[in-house]
Structures are given as C-alpha cells and as structure tokens.
Design an enzyme around this catalytic site. Structure first.
Site, short mmCIF file in Angstrom:
data_model
loop_
_atom_site.label_atom_id
_atom_site.label_comp_id
_atom_site.label_asym_id
_atom_site.label_seq_id
_atom_site.Cartn_x
_atom_site.Cartn_y
_atom_site.Cartn_z
N MET A 30 31.01 104.03 30.66
CA MET A 30 30.31 103.19 31.81
C MET A 30 28.74 102.96 31.79
O MET A 30 28.09 102.57 32.57
CB MET A 30 30.74 103.56 33.31
CG MET A 30 32.12 103.81 33.50
SD MET A 30 32.82 103.79 35.21
CE MET A 30 31.86 105.44 35.56
N GLY A 31 28.42 103.34 30.20
CA GLY A 31 27.06 103.03 30.08
C GLY A 31 26.15 104.52 30.48
O GLY A 31 26.56 105.24 30.77
N HIS A 37 28.36 111.01 25.19
CA HIS A 37 28.89 109.74 24.75
C HIS A 37 28.66 109.44 23.27
O HIS A 37 29.41 109.06 22.50
CB HIS A 37 28.32 108.62 25.33
CG HIS A 37 28.53 108.57 26.87
ND1 HIS A 37 27.23 108.71 27.48
CD2 HIS A 37 29.54 108.24 27.79
CE1 HIS A 37 27.86 108.51 28.94
NE2 HIS A 37 29.02 108.31 29.15
N GLN A 61 37.62 101.91 39.97
CA GLN A 61 37.81 103.64 39.86
C GLN A 61 36.62 104.10 40.86
O GLN A 61 36.83 105.21 40.86
CB GLN A 61 37.77 103.92 38.56
CG GLN A 61 36.24 103.99 38.02
CD GLN A 61 36.20 104.56 36.64
OE1 GLN A 61 36.68 103.65 35.72
NE2 GLN A 61 35.69 105.71 36.23
N GLN A 149 36.15 115.92 27.10
CA GLN A 149 36.86 117.26 27.61
C GLN A 149 36.31 117.28 29.06
O GLN A 149 36.72 117.77 30.05
CB GLN A 149 37.01 118.22 27.09
CG GLN A 149 37.69 119.53 27.72
CD GLN A 149 37.58 120.82 27.28
OE1 GLN A 149 37.33 121.23 26.16
NE2 GLN A 149 37.36 121.64 28.36
N GLN A 154 41.17 113.39 33.79
CA GLN A 154 41.13 111.82 33.18
C GLN A 154 41.87 111.92 31.72
O GLN A 154 42.58 111.10 31.57
CB GLN A 154 39.72 111.41 33.09
CG GLN A 154 39.61 110.07 32.35
CD GLN A 154 38.33 109.44 32.59
OE1 GLN A 154 38.16 109.13 33.84
NE2 GLN A 154 37.46 109.67 31.63
N SER A 186 25.74 114.15 31.77
CA SER A 186 26.43 113.17 32.61
C SER A 186 25.58 112.12 33.01
O SER A 186 24.22 112.48 33.20
CB SER A 186 26.93 113.98 33.79
OG SER A 186 27.30 112.98 34.70
P1 AMP Z 1 31.69 107.85 31.52
O1 AMP Z 1 30.78 106.79 30.96
O2 AMP Z 1 30.98 108.88 32.20
O3 AMP Z 1 32.78 106.98 32.20
O4 AMP Z 1 32.06 108.70 30.19
C1 AMP Z 1 32.97 108.06 28.97
C2 AMP Z 1 33.33 108.98 28.10
O5 AMP Z 1 32.45 110.07 27.73
C3 AMP Z 1 34.44 110.10 28.98
O6 AMP Z 1 35.53 110.31 27.90
C4 AMP Z 1 33.72 111.10 29.20
O7 AMP Z 1 34.48 112.24 29.33
C5 AMP Z 1 33.01 111.29 27.96
N1 AMP Z 1 31.87 112.38 28.23
C6 AMP Z 1 31.12 111.94 29.25
N2 AMP Z 1 30.14 113.15 29.62
C7 AMP Z 1 30.27 113.93 28.37
C8 AMP Z 1 29.91 114.97 27.81
N3 AMP Z 1 28.78 115.71 28.37
N4 AMP Z 1 30.45 115.51 26.58
C9 AMP Z 1 31.48 114.91 26.10
N5 AMP Z 1 31.96 113.82 26.66
C10 AMP Z 1 31.39 113.22 27.50
#
Ligand code: AMP
Length: 281
Positions: A30-31, A37, A61, A149, A154, A186
C-alpha cells in the site's frame, strides 16, 4: 523500472515475458515503503526473472474510515526506493482499474481466520484483503507472491485464498524487518511522535519476554503481565495479546513445545494501531 497504471498495459507486457518462459514475482503493497517492503523486493529479485511491486491503498480493506484517510502516501520516495532496489515493474492502478464498474465483489469462506484476532477487531478487513489480492493475482499471474511475516494472519488468509481458488502461485513468507530498537517497521510508524516511537518498542519487548518466559509462567500470567506493561509504557488500548497455535491461530491455554506457537499483539499508541508477532517454537 517501468510504471504501469492500466490493467491492459501491464497484462500485455507480462504476457510477453510469461510466454518467453520468464518467472514473475509479485510484491503487493500500500506504499509508504520502508526496508520491510524492500526486503520483499530483494527476495523477489533472487527468486524470479521479473519483480513486480504494486502500490494500491485498497479502500475495501479499511474498516476504519479515519485509518484509510490518514494512510501515508509518499509516492516519489517510493519510486526512488524501488528504482534503487532494482524493481522491474511498478503497478500503480486507480480504484476504477482494480474494481471496474459492474464488477461484483466476491465473499470468501475464510472460516475461523476471519473470526479471531485481526478478523475480530477489524470486521470485513480480510474480505477486502482477499478481494484486492485475488484481483492482483488475476492481473499479474505471478509465479511467486511475496508477503511479510509481520502480517502473520494475512499470510494465512492469502494461503487459504490460493487454496480456495486453486491459484497457481506459490506464497513466500519473508521475515519481519525491524528497526535497531526492535520495533517492527511499518508504514504506520510515520504517524508516531518521537516519544510514541520510543515507547512502541514495548510491543517487541513483550513478544521477546513471552518467548523467554513461556516455560516459566502460565499463559494467563504472561498475557496479564504484558498487557499491564504495555498500558504503563504509553499504549492506550490493547486489542489483544494472544498465544496461538501457529498453524490454526486457535488460542492456547497451555504451552506445549510440540505445538508450533505464535505470539501476536495489537495495540494503540498515539492513536495508531500497531501489530506484531513472533514465532516461539
Ligand atoms: P503493506 O504496505 O503494509 O500492506 O505491506 C505490504 C507487504 O509488506 C505485506 O506483505 C507486509 O506483510 C509486508 N511488510 C510490512 N512491514 C514489514 C516488515 N517490517 N518486514 C517485512 N515485511 C513487511
């Protein structure tokens, strides 16, 4: 890196590569990208010939309108990070491209996964996640799908989606990337104050505490201790501190080293909802 905004254009491009035998890795996001990421992009680059990252803040979502409206958008920086990481393709669709007029949103039978933890506290969230990921899998048809993870439940939901719809894509789960302090990276961390960011480390500390003490105290005592600790370190609301079977997400009353176990926490600090988890066996 090539940027596509239209489904037709990216489909044509990827079909050309697919017929010439190339494998495709997809990293849906989601950027507001960070090193977490980017670790998925790197995993994609190692495994596949072509790595596609999607950036789409999926409205279906978000059960909390405020959370959706406040979701950080940092597109220019995201593009620079993806270029540096060697990402091949960025898919940047509009809401109309993902959910065209007249398209009917499916409902997915996720069973218990939708009723516990994130499912319980964010009603409808996983239906929205399945809707967008199913659509992206349809468009990109990747060989491998890379998820973090960090969003443990999810990952389980998407594995279930892949099975339910017999999708020919392998799910690759990548480890959580953390700040030096232990705080899980995050996009939502951007909304924390300096004090909040320091205090938020208590989630990771709590996971480590439970992991280290799982044989010494009862599960009930561990959950109580950690919940109290979080509330004294600046967290204002705890949705859950749970110790679960890592394969089913059923809540455990007693620790059994024979059962794969995961600790999961969701809590609010500075009005921001953070989640984290740790496997303990
Ligand atoms: P999001 O942009 O938050 O929807 O995340 C996109 C992807 O990045 C998802 O598969 C998340 O689980 C992964 N992700 C987000 N934060 C982390 C992190 N700290 N370490 C590894 N993967 C992550």
């Amino acid at each position: 890196m090539i940027i596509y905004k239209k489904v037709d254009d990216i489909s044509k491009f990827l079909t050309r590569h697919r017929v010439s035998g190339k494998t495709i890795g997809l990293v849906p996001t989601m950027g507001a990208l960070h090193d977490g990421h980017i670790s998925l992009i790197r995993a994609g680059k190692k495994a596949d010939d072509l790595t596609v990252c999607s950036i789409f803040v999926n409205p279906t979502q978000f059960n909390d309108k405020n959370d959706f409206e406040k979701y950080p958008i940092t597109l220019e920086t995201d593009i620079a990070l993806l270029n540096d990481a060697g990402c091949d393709v960025l898919f940047l669709p509009s809401v109309d491209e993902v959910y065209p007029e007249n398209s009917v949103l499916q409902q997915y039978d996720l069973g218990i996964l939708e009723l516990v933890l994130e499912g319980k506290y964010r009603p409808g969230h996983f239906q929205g996640v399945c809707q967008v990921v199913h659509r992206l899998l349809d468009i990109i048809q990747p060989t491998n799908l890379f998820l973090g993870q960090k969003d443990y439940q999810q990952c389980m939901v998407i594995q279930k989606l892949i099975e339910l719809k017999s999708i020919d894509t392998a799910l690759v789960i990548c480890p959580t990337v953390r700040e030096g302090s232990g705080l899980a990276m995050s996009s939502r961390n951007m909304r924390l104050s300096d004090n909040g960011r320091d205090a938020a480390v208590a989630i990771c500390d709590s996971l480590v505490f439970i992991k280290q003490n799982i044989n010494l105290k009862s599960i009930e005592a561990l959950k109580k201790h950690v919940s109290e600790k979080l509330l004294t370190t600046g967290f204002t609301q705890i949705d859950y501190v749970e110790i679960c079977n890592a394969n089913t997400l059923e809540s455990l009353n007693h620790y059994n080293p024979q059962i794969p176990t995961v600790v999961l926490i969701a809590a609010f600090i500075d009005g921001v909802r953070l989640i984290d988890n740790m496997l303990i066996s």
